[in-house]
Design a protein around this motif. Sequence first.
Motif, PDB file in Angstrom:
ATOM      1  N   PRO A 203      -0.129   8.200  -2.220  1.00  0.00           N
ATOM      2  CA  PRO A 203       0.106   6.830  -1.755  1.00  0.00           C
ATOM      3  C   PRO A 203       1.208   6.154  -2.568  1.00  0.00           C
ATOM      4  O   PRO A 203       1.285   6.310  -3.786  1.00  0.00           O
ATOM      5  CB  PRO A 203      -1.243   6.133  -1.985  1.00  0.00           C
ATOM      6  CG  PRO A 203      -1.960   6.965  -2.978  1.00  0.00           C
ATOM      7  CD  PRO A 203      -1.414   8.359  -2.883  1.00  0.00           C
ATOM      8  N   THR A 204       2.067   5.419  -1.857  1.00  0.00           N
ATOM      9  CA  THR A 204       3.155   4.693  -2.517  1.00  0.00           C
ATOM     10  C   THR A 204       3.224   3.275  -1.979  1.00  0.00           C
ATOM     11  O   THR A 204       2.785   2.990  -0.868  1.00  0.00           O
ATOM     12  CB  THR A 204       4.516   5.375  -2.287  1.00  0.00           C
ATOM     13  OG1 THR A 204       4.791   5.402  -0.879  1.00  0.00           O
ATOM     14  CG2 THR A 204       4.540   6.786  -2.824  1.00  0.00           C
ATOM     15  N   GLY A 205       3.811   2.406  -2.767  1.00  0.00           N
ATOM     16  CA  GLY A 205       4.091   1.055  -2.306  1.00  0.00           C
ATOM     17  C   GLY A 205       5.267   1.084  -1.341  1.00  0.00           C
ATOM     18  O   GLY A 205       6.012   2.069  -1.267  1.00  0.00           O
TER      19      GLY A 205
ATOM     20  N   ASN B 183      10.073   3.742   0.138  1.00  0.00           N
ATOM     21  CA  ASN B 183       8.847   3.945  -0.633  1.00  0.00           C
ATOM     22  C   ASN B 183       9.133   4.833  -1.840  1.00  0.00           C
ATOM     23  O   ASN B 183       8.236   5.115  -2.613  1.00  0.00           O
ATOM     24  CB  ASN B 183       7.708   4.500   0.228  1.00  0.00           C
ATOM     25  CG  ASN B 183       7.921   5.927   0.641  1.00  0.00           C
ATOM     26  OD1 ASN B 183       9.049   6.361   0.844  1.00  0.00           O
ATOM     27  ND2 ASN B 183       6.847   6.672   0.793  1.00  0.00           N
TER      28      ASN B 183
ATOM     29  N   GLU C 136      -1.758  -8.740  -0.919  1.00  0.00           N
ATOM     30  CA  GLU C 136      -2.035  -7.374  -1.370  1.00  0.00           C
ATOM     31  C   GLU C 136      -0.820  -6.508  -1.049  1.00  0.00           C
ATOM     32  O   GLU C 136      -0.098  -6.782  -0.085  1.00  0.00           O
ATOM     33  CB  GLU C 136      -3.276  -6.820  -0.659  1.00  0.00           C
ATOM     34  CG  GLU C 136      -4.560  -7.518  -1.043  1.00  0.00           C
ATOM     35  CD  GLU C 136      -4.933  -7.309  -2.505  1.00  0.00           C
ATOM     36  OE1 GLU C 136      -4.629  -6.230  -3.058  1.00  0.00           O
ATOM     37  OE2 GLU C 136      -5.531  -8.227  -3.087  1.00  0.00           O
TER      38      GLU C 136
ATOM     39  N   ASP D 125       0.758  -6.707   2.439  1.00  0.00           N
ATOM     40  CA  ASP D 125       0.018  -6.096   3.540  1.00  0.00           C
ATOM     41  C   ASP D 125       0.208  -6.845   4.862  1.00  0.00           C
ATOM     42  O   ASP D 125      -0.103  -6.332   5.919  1.00  0.00           O
ATOM     43  CB  ASP D 125      -1.465  -5.973   3.198  1.00  0.00           C
ATOM     44  CG  ASP D 125      -2.131  -7.305   2.905  1.00  0.00           C
ATOM     45  OD1 ASP D 125      -1.433  -8.321   2.711  1.00  0.00           O
ATOM     46  OD2 ASP D 125      -3.372  -7.334   2.862  1.00  0.00           O
TER      47      ASP D 125
ATOM     48  N   ILE E  77       0.910  -0.344   1.521  1.00  0.00           N
ATOM     49  CA  ILE E  77       0.839   1.036   1.031  1.00  0.00           C
ATOM     50  C   ILE E  77       1.216   2.008   2.151  1.00  0.00           C
ATOM     51  O   ILE E  77       0.841   1.803   3.303  1.00  0.00           O
ATOM     52  CB  ILE E  77      -0.603   1.364   0.544  1.00  0.00           C
ATOM     53  CG1 ILE E  77      -1.073   0.367  -0.508  1.00  0.00           C
ATOM     54  CG2 ILE E  77      -0.713   2.798   0.044  1.00  0.00           C
ATOM     55  CD1 ILE E  77      -0.343   0.443  -1.821  1.00  0.00           C
TER      56      ILE E  77
ATOM     57  N   HIS F 202       0.580   5.913   3.154  1.00  0.00           N
ATOM     58  CA  HIS F 202      -0.266   7.057   2.808  1.00  0.00           C
ATOM     59  C   HIS F 202      -0.592   7.829   4.077  1.00  0.00           C
ATOM     60  O   HIS F 202      -0.931   7.231   5.105  1.00  0.00           O
ATOM     61  CB  HIS F 202      -1.558   6.555   2.141  1.00  0.00           C
ATOM     62  CG  HIS F 202      -2.459   7.631   1.685  1.00  0.00           C
ATOM     63  ND1 HIS F 202      -3.787   7.705   2.052  1.00  0.00           N
ATOM     64  CD2 HIS F 202      -2.250   8.702   0.881  1.00  0.00           C
ATOM     65  CE1 HIS F 202      -4.348   8.752   1.493  1.00  0.00           C
ATOM     66  NE2 HIS F 202      -3.433   9.380   0.783  1.00  0.00           N
TER      67      HIS F 202
ATOM     68  N   THR G 114      -3.366  -0.823   3.562  1.00  0.00           N
ATOM     69  CA  THR G 114      -3.656  -1.549   2.341  1.00  0.00           C
ATOM     70  C   THR G 114      -4.542  -0.699   1.444  1.00  0.00           C
ATOM     71  O   THR G 114      -5.084   0.312   1.865  1.00  0.00           O
ATOM     72  CB  THR G 114      -4.376  -2.876   2.642  1.00  0.00           C
ATOM     73  OG1 THR G 114      -5.652  -2.581   3.196  1.00  0.00           O
ATOM     74  CG2 THR G 114      -3.586  -3.739   3.606  1.00  0.00           C
ATOM     75  N   LYS G 115      -4.720  -1.155   0.223  1.00  0.00           N
ATOM     76  CA  LYS G 115      -5.551  -0.393  -0.715  1.00  0.00           C
ATOM     77  C   LYS G 115      -7.022  -0.424  -0.337  1.00  0.00           C
ATOM     78  O   LYS G 115      -7.793   0.405  -0.765  1.00  0.00           O
ATOM     79  CB  LYS G 115      -5.345  -0.886  -2.133  1.00  0.00           C
ATOM     80  CG  LYS G 115      -5.809  -2.301  -2.374  1.00  0.00           C
ATOM     81  CD  LYS G 115      -5.517  -2.713  -3.800  1.00  0.00           C
ATOM     82  CE  LYS G 115      -6.079  -4.094  -4.067  1.00  0.00           C
ATOM     83  NZ  LYS G 115      -5.806  -4.521  -5.418  1.00  0.00           N
ATOM     84  N   GLN G 116      -7.457  -1.380   0.502  1.00  0.00           N
ATOM     85  CA  GLN G 116      -8.854  -1.465   0.894  1.00  0.00           C
ATOM     86  C   GLN G 116      -9.231  -0.458   1.983  1.00  0.00           C
ATOM     87  O   GLN G 116     -10.386  -0.242   2.226  1.00  0.00           O
ATOM     88  CB  GLN G 116      -9.185  -2.883   1.417  1.00  0.00           C
ATOM     89  CG  GLN G 116      -9.368  -3.893   0.340  1.00  0.00           C
ATOM     90  CD  GLN G 116      -8.056  -4.497  -0.128  1.00  0.00           C
ATOM     91  OE1 GLN G 116      -7.049  -4.410   0.552  1.00  0.00           O
ATOM     92  NE2 GLN G 116      -8.064  -5.078  -1.298  1.00  0.00           N
ATOM     93  N   GLN G 117      -8.273   0.118   2.669  1.00  0.00           N
ATOM     94  CA  GLN G 117      -8.581   1.025   3.795  1.00  0.00           C
ATOM     95  C   GLN G 117      -9.126   2.337   3.322  1.00  0.00           C
ATOM     96  O   GLN G 117      -8.825   2.876   2.351  1.00  0.00           O
ATOM     97  CB  GLN G 117      -7.353   1.244   4.647  1.00  0.00           C
ATOM     98  CG  GLN G 117      -6.948  -0.024   5.373  1.00  0.00           C
ATOM     99  CD  GLN G 117      -5.724   0.177   6.235  1.00  0.00           C
ATOM    100  OE1 GLN G 117      -4.821   0.937   5.902  1.00  0.00           O
ATOM    101  NE2 GLN G 117      -5.687  -0.501   7.342  1.00  0.00           N
TER     102      GLN G 117
END
Length: 145
Positions: free
Chosen positions: A5-7, A25, A131, A64, A134, A136, A142-145
């Motif tokens: 995963p990357t920003g 990314n 947020e 996000d 991301i 991926h 997002t990081k919550q997924q």
Amino acid sequence: MRLFPTGVALLCTGTGDKAVGMTINALMSVSLTPPRILVSVLNTARAHPVLSASRSFTVHLLSDRQTTTAGQFASREKPAGTALEDLVEQDVLPGALATLWCSVEEVFQGGDHSLFLSRVESIGHGEENGEPLIFHRGALGTKQQ
């Protein structure tokens, strides 16, 4: 690499009718003192010759809520020239988490990409409650997924 995963960020370079932007990314922090980052740009990307000539750029760290912006600048139909400058207000993309103003110090060839080692000249803070966006497994999220 799709498992890593990357920003996601928007890189903008050039001015006037030569202004271009692209979703990236491949961005990393290299040094805190002095502040330096490295961005990787495909040699055949529309932004590559503009970045090589201007030797300066901004990086907008996307939130996000900017999935549409990331998709737009990853497509062939991305805004350029004055349309890009109208979208990016005073070199700051509305809604971005932060903006980095950078100057290129060195360029290294890395296969089909160029690696732009750059000094961060200034940082602008944006959305405080957002947020990060991301990338991926080939998708934005997002990081919550």
